[in-house]
Design a protein around this motif. Structure first.
Motif, short mmCIF file in Angstrom:
data_model
loop_
_atom_site.label_atom_id
_atom_site.label_comp_id
_atom_site.label_asym_id
_atom_site.label_seq_id
_atom_site.Cartn_x
_atom_site.Cartn_y
_atom_site.Cartn_z
N GLY A 63 60.49 49.89 -6.76
CA GLY A 63 61.80 49.29 -7.00
C GLY A 63 61.97 48.07 -6.11
N LEU A 64 62.27 46.92 -6.74
CA LEU A 64 62.42 45.70 -5.95
C LEU A 64 63.60 45.78 -5.00
N ASP A 65 64.65 46.51 -5.38
CA ASP A 65 65.79 46.68 -4.49
C ASP A 65 65.43 47.50 -3.26
N VAL A 66 64.59 48.52 -3.47
CA VAL A 66 64.14 49.33 -2.34
C VAL A 66 63.28 48.49 -1.41
N ARG A 67 62.35 47.72 -1.99
CA ARG A 67 61.50 46.86 -1.17
C ARG A 67 62.34 45.84 -0.39
N LEU A 68 63.37 45.30 -1.02
CA LEU A 68 64.21 44.31 -0.35
C LEU A 68 64.94 44.95 0.83
N ALA A 69 65.48 46.14 0.63
CA ALA A 69 66.21 46.81 1.72
C ALA A 69 65.30 47.08 2.91
N ILE A 70 64.08 47.52 2.63
CA ILE A 70 63.13 47.78 3.72
C ILE A 70 62.75 46.48 4.41
N ALA A 71 62.53 45.43 3.61
CA ALA A 71 62.16 44.14 4.19
C ALA A 71 63.27 43.61 5.10
N GLU A 72 64.52 43.75 4.68
CA GLU A 72 65.63 43.28 5.50
C GLU A 72 65.68 44.03 6.83
N HIS A 73 65.43 45.35 6.77
CA HIS A 73 65.44 46.15 8.00
C HIS A 73 64.31 45.73 8.92
N LEU A 74 63.09 45.56 8.37
CA LEU A 74 61.95 45.20 9.21
C LEU A 74 62.04 43.75 9.69
N HIS A 75 62.67 42.90 8.89
CA HIS A 75 62.90 41.52 9.33
C HIS A 75 63.75 41.52 10.59
N THR A 76 64.78 42.37 10.59
CA THR A 76 65.66 42.47 11.75
C THR A 76 64.95 43.04 12.97
N THR A 77 64.10 44.04 12.75
CA THR A 77 63.49 44.76 13.87
C THR A 77 62.14 44.20 14.31
N LEU A 78 61.38 43.60 13.38
CA LEU A 78 60.02 43.19 13.71
C LEU A 78 59.79 41.68 13.62
N GLY A 79 60.72 40.94 12.99
CA GLY A 79 60.58 39.49 13.03
C GLY A 79 60.28 38.83 11.71
N GLU A 80 59.96 37.53 11.77
CA GLU A 80 59.89 36.66 10.61
C GLU A 80 58.80 37.02 9.61
N SER A 81 57.77 37.73 10.04
CA SER A 81 56.69 38.07 9.10
C SER A 81 57.20 38.98 7.98
N PHE A 82 58.35 39.61 8.18
CA PHE A 82 58.92 40.49 7.16
C PHE A 82 60.15 39.88 6.49
N ALA A 83 60.35 38.57 6.63
CA ALA A 83 61.47 37.90 5.96
C ALA A 83 61.32 38.03 4.44
N PRO A 84 62.34 38.50 3.74
CA PRO A 84 62.21 38.67 2.28
C PRO A 84 62.02 37.33 1.59
N PRO A 85 61.03 37.20 0.70
CA PRO A 85 60.84 35.94 -0.05
C PRO A 85 62.04 35.65 -0.95
N ARG A 86 62.27 34.38 -1.19
CA ARG A 86 63.37 33.97 -2.07
C ARG A 86 63.24 34.61 -3.45
#
Length: 288
Positions: free
Chosen positions: A242-265
């Motif tokens: 699910g793209l929504d699930v992947r986006l939610a996880i990416a947003e969480h990891l972007h916050t905690t682990l940094g720019e390598s997990f920034a969700p693509p446009r």
């Protein structure tokens, strides 16, 4: 891998969606009596029907004896309140959407409903287990049990320990995982654990490659299937998860682990258009 002698006799599963239904089905097929909790009567009935239909399909495909499939379905009960969980449940697994407040509240309510020795677990794929444990009076009896989709046929369970998780709790979860015919890995609580962190890194890079016009989704997936022997390419897997699930996880990891997990446009755009993957019929692929 050593197989445990028996699964827990009484299991509760909070949430009867795709993951919760799969967890319930797996325990019921192994011999457990399972109580599935949903938010209302219609959702509870739908969850029970979903599990029964999946068990019938497993029998039709030869993975389960038809009489065993019927017996497993009979061991599943669907209810509409966490308070209806059997007091003497040995294990309760929470499998609701990735919302920390929702999960913590349901886990705390389950702790009130069951006996002190019951193990509580969350099927979270990325949220901090330590944060969820903080909502409980008995955090030693809590851990993450991250199942993988589709649960009945996936052989991996990621057991995630918080600092307060007891050895007894981890041992019980390990034994029950093996009783399902699955194999465990044990991971210390960390953002994204092992599986989600690695899987998401690959998936996000594949999305960036599509966004940049490097190759079409099918070509990228074929490269990983044939070149690296992945059973499914990262973009098709994103559609399944699910793209929504992947986006939610990416947003969480972007916050905690940094720019390598920034969700693509491109991922944000697809989610905003409702192109969530297999469940909506369109993601990186068209699904019938």
């Amino acid at each position: 891998m050593t197989t445990a002698s028996a699964p827990p006799a009484l299991v509760g599963v909070i949430g009867g969606g795709r993951m919760g239904a799969g967890i319930a089905q797996s325990f019921a097929a192994a011999g457990s009596s399972v109580t599935v909790v949903e938010h209302d009567a219609a959702a509870a009935a739908a969850a029970h029907d979903r599990i029964a239909a999946s068990l019938r399909l497993a029998a039709e495909r030869g993975g389960l004896d038809p009489s065993a499939a019927r017996a497993a379905a009979d061991r599943v009960t669907a209810v509409t309140s966490v308070a209806e969980l059997p007091h003497d449940s040995e294990l309760v697994v929470e499998a609701v959407p990735e919302d920390a407040a929702l999960k913590a509240g349901l886990l705390a309510a389950a702790e009130q409903a069951v006996a002190a020795q019951c193990v509580l677990a969350s099927n979270t794929s990325s949220l901090p287990v330590t944060q969820l444990a903080a909502a409980l009076r008995r955090p030693a009896r809590f851990l993450g049990m991250h199942f993988f989709n589709p649960v009945p046929v996936s052989t991996l369970v990621e057991l995630v320990t918080a600092p307060g998780t007891s050895e007894e709790t981890l041992t019980a979860a390990t034994d029950w995982t093996r009783a399902l015919g699955k194999e465990e890995i044990v991971v210390r609580d960390s953002p994204g654990f092992a599986s989600s962190r690695l899987g998401l890194a690959l998936g996000l890079e594949a999305i960036r490659m599509v966004e940049e016009g490097v190759a079409e989704p099918a070509a990228i997936d074929t490269a990983m299937r044939l070149g690296y022997k992945h059973p499914m390419g990262p973009l098709r897997l994103t559609d399944v998860v699910g793209l929504d699930v992947r986006l939610a996880i990416a947003e969480h990891l972007h916050t905690t682990l940094g720019e390598s997990f920034a969700p693509p446009r491109l991922l944000r755009e697809k989610v905003s258009r409702g192109e969530l993957g297999r469940k909506t019929g369109q993601g990186f692929y068209a699904w019938n």
